[in-house]
Structure formats: C-alpha cells, structure tokens
Scaffold this motif. Structure first.
Motif, short mmCIF file in Angstrom:
data_model
loop_
_atom_site.label_atom_id
_atom_site.label_comp_id
_atom_site.label_asym_id
_atom_site.label_seq_id
_atom_site.Cartn_x
_atom_site.Cartn_y
_atom_site.Cartn_z
N LEU A 104 33.78 74.80 18.93
CA LEU A 104 33.66 74.16 17.61
C LEU A 104 32.92 72.83 17.70
CD1 LEU A 104 34.41 74.03 14.60
CD2 LEU A 104 36.57 72.94 15.27
N VAL A 105 33.25 72.04 18.71
CA VAL A 105 32.58 70.75 18.89
C VAL A 105 31.10 70.96 19.19
CG1 VAL A 105 32.45 68.71 20.37
CG2 VAL A 105 34.67 69.55 19.60
N LEU A 106 30.79 71.91 20.06
CA LEU A 106 29.40 72.16 20.44
C LEU A 106 28.58 72.62 19.24
CD1 LEU A 106 27.14 72.52 22.51
CD2 LEU A 106 28.06 74.80 22.99
N SER A 108 28.07 69.86 16.61
CA SER A 108 27.14 68.80 17.02
C SER A 108 25.68 69.22 16.85
CB SER A 108 27.39 68.42 18.48
OG SER A 108 27.04 69.49 19.36
N LEU A 109 25.42 70.50 16.65
CA LEU A 109 24.05 71.00 16.49
C LEU A 109 23.67 71.24 15.03
CD1 LEU A 109 24.03 73.64 19.38
CD2 LEU A 109 23.28 71.25 19.47
N LYS A 110 24.60 71.02 14.10
CA LYS A 110 24.36 71.31 12.68
C LYS A 110 23.91 70.07 11.93
CE LYS A 110 27.96 74.90 12.63
NZ LYS A 110 29.25 75.34 12.04
N ASN A 111 23.49 70.30 10.67
CA ASN A 111 23.23 69.16 9.79
C ASN A 111 24.55 68.68 9.21
OD1 ASN A 111 23.88 70.85 7.50
ND2 ASN A 111 21.81 71.70 7.62
N ASN A 136 28.51 65.86 12.53
CA ASN A 136 27.62 66.36 13.57
C ASN A 136 27.34 65.29 14.62
OD1 ASN A 136 26.39 64.97 11.49
ND2 ASN A 136 24.43 66.03 11.71
N TYR A 137 27.19 64.04 14.17
CA TYR A 137 26.99 62.95 15.12
C TYR A 137 28.29 62.62 15.88
CZ TYR A 137 22.84 62.28 12.20
OH TYR A 137 21.67 62.47 11.51
#
Length: 274
Positions: free
Chosen positions: A28-30, A33-36, A239-240
């Motif tokens: 979930l974290v990964l 972190s790649l989404k908008n 995401n950040y």
C-alpha cells in the motif's frame, strides 16, 4: 506417511498465505507513493494510472530532508550499537562465569531495566550536567541505557553454553581476562552478536520519541522524526508522505530480510545453550 506429508504441505501453504498479509501495508505504501495526490487519497491497492516515481520522490528528497535524516539516523544507530553490544557482551560474560551474589544481583538488576520506564526529567538533567543535551552522543547514550538490559538478557543464555575449559586453557596460555575475552570468547559470540545487533539497530532506527524529547535542533533529527516534519508541509498529499515513509522503513526492512536467518540461528542457539 503420504498423508503426513500432504498435511505438512497444506499447513505450509496456509502459513504462507498468512505471511503474505504482512506485505500488504508495504505494498500500500509503495503504490501510494507512486500515485498522484487524488488517487493517493483513496488509500487503495489499485495500480496507479500514471507512475510518478521521479516527480514524487524528487519532492521527497528535496523537501523531506532524506539525506540529512539518514546520516543522523546512521550516526546515532551505529554509536548506540557499538556501546550496547560491547557493554552487554562484557557484562554477560561476567554474569555467566562468576557465580556469586553480586553477579546474580547484576543480572536481575539489568532484567528489571527491561521493564522500567525512562525518567524524562532526571535524564534531561543528567545530560544537561554532562553537557550532552541536544547532541547525538547524548541520544545514543540514552538508547544504550535502555537497550543494554535487553541485549544482556540475550547474551547471557548464549555465554552460559560456552565451555569453561576455554577460560582455563586461555589462562594457562598466559591470557589475562580482557585478552581472553576479546581473542577467545568474543569470536564465539558471533551468532548472538549478529542477532542482538540487528534487533538493537531496528529498535534505535524506528524510535522517534527519544529523539523528539532530547534533540531540539531539527537539523539533527532522524528519518522517522523527519516524517512528522514532512507531514506538516504536505498534510493532504499522501503520495509524498508515503514516499517519505517508504524511504524511512526501507533500510530496516532490507536489514531484517537479509538478517532473518541470523536472528533465528542466534536465538535458537542461545535457547539451547542457555
């Protein structure tokens, strides 16, 4: 015989299924972190419509104090690790080899230290009197005082299993107590040292409360505490935030994966020999 093997295989498959749930938070974290920002706010395991690895992690590195936090975390963790392992190994050797009332008192005294909470006021005053307040050295000493009982407890059971004939042979060969410990005993403690080292490193790396209480200068903050500061800048842009969380947990996660075998070997050997 075949039915037993089939049962074991089924049991192993069930355990693997339950183990897979451990990776769900990391996944979930990964993915987040790649989404908008809009997709990240949904907190789902869906694949991002557009992978923004460069854009997201560029902001995390620039605004999240990643390099600064990593250096601070490593300095504090390595210093704490050295003090904890060295003191615990020496202490456990004394407790395991000397059979008197004082060694028994030391053992139970340090075991009580595993349960006793840290006193913030007295610790603050002690660091202030030693001119260690707001320093990485001071924080490392606090970690050492809180984790030496835990490491000693792990070491003692292992050291008790080492034959005392090694001590006698070393003494006959002219070794003093310290020379005997460092040249003969310490190399034999490698399995339990690796085990204790990994567990201690994980504890120090993941802790944020001690750093928050005793380091007023945010330039000396560690990676876990920098997540809190980064959250203040990007409160609704998950995401950040999840990118910062991933970079913070990644060293410990990789260390545990690499050292898992050593942890199991060290704990089981200590249990058998103790």
């Amino acid at each position: 015989m075949k039915s037993q093997k089939l049962t074991l295989r089924l049991l192993e498959g069930v355990l693997w299924m339950f183990s897979a749930f451990i990776f769900v938070p990391y996944l979930l974290v990964l993915l987040t972190s790649l989404k908008n920002a809009k997709e990240a706010g949904l907190f789902t395991l869906s694949v991002p419509s557009e992978i923004l690895i460069l854009q997201n992690y560029k902001i995390v590195f620039e605004q999240g104090y990643v390099i600064q936090g990593f250096v601070n975390s490593m300095l504090i963790a390595v210093l704490s690790l050295f003090v904890i392992l060295m003191c615990s190994a020496l202490l456990s050797f004394y407790i395991a080899r000397v059979k008197d009332a004082f060694s028994s008192f030391l053992y139970y005294f340090f075991i009580m230290g595993m349960m006793a909470p840290i006193s913030l006021v007295t610790t603050f005053e002690l660091l202030k009197s030693l001119d260690l307040i707001n320093t990485r050295m001071g924080v490392a000493m606090i970690f050492a005082s809180t984790l030496i009982p835990f490491a000693t407890f792990i070491y003692v059971g292992f050291v008790k299993g080492l034959p005392k004939e090694l001590d006698e042979s070393s003494t006959i060969d002219g070794c003093g107590p310290y020379k005997m410990f460092f040249l003969v005993i310490m190399p034999l403690l490698q399995p339990i040292t690796v085990t204790a080292g990994i567990l201690v490193f994980m504890n120090v790396w993941n802790d944020s409360q001690i750093v928050l209480f005793f380091l007023n200068d945010n330039a000396k903050w560690t990676m876990p505490l920098n997540i809190y500061r980064f959250y203040g800048y990007y409160r609704y842009e998950w995401n950040y935030i999840f990118g910062s969380v991933l970079l913070t947990t990644l060293p410990v996660f990789l260390l545990y994966l690499v050292g898992q075998r050593f942890i199991i070997e060290g704990m089981t050997s200590g249990a058998v020999k103790g």
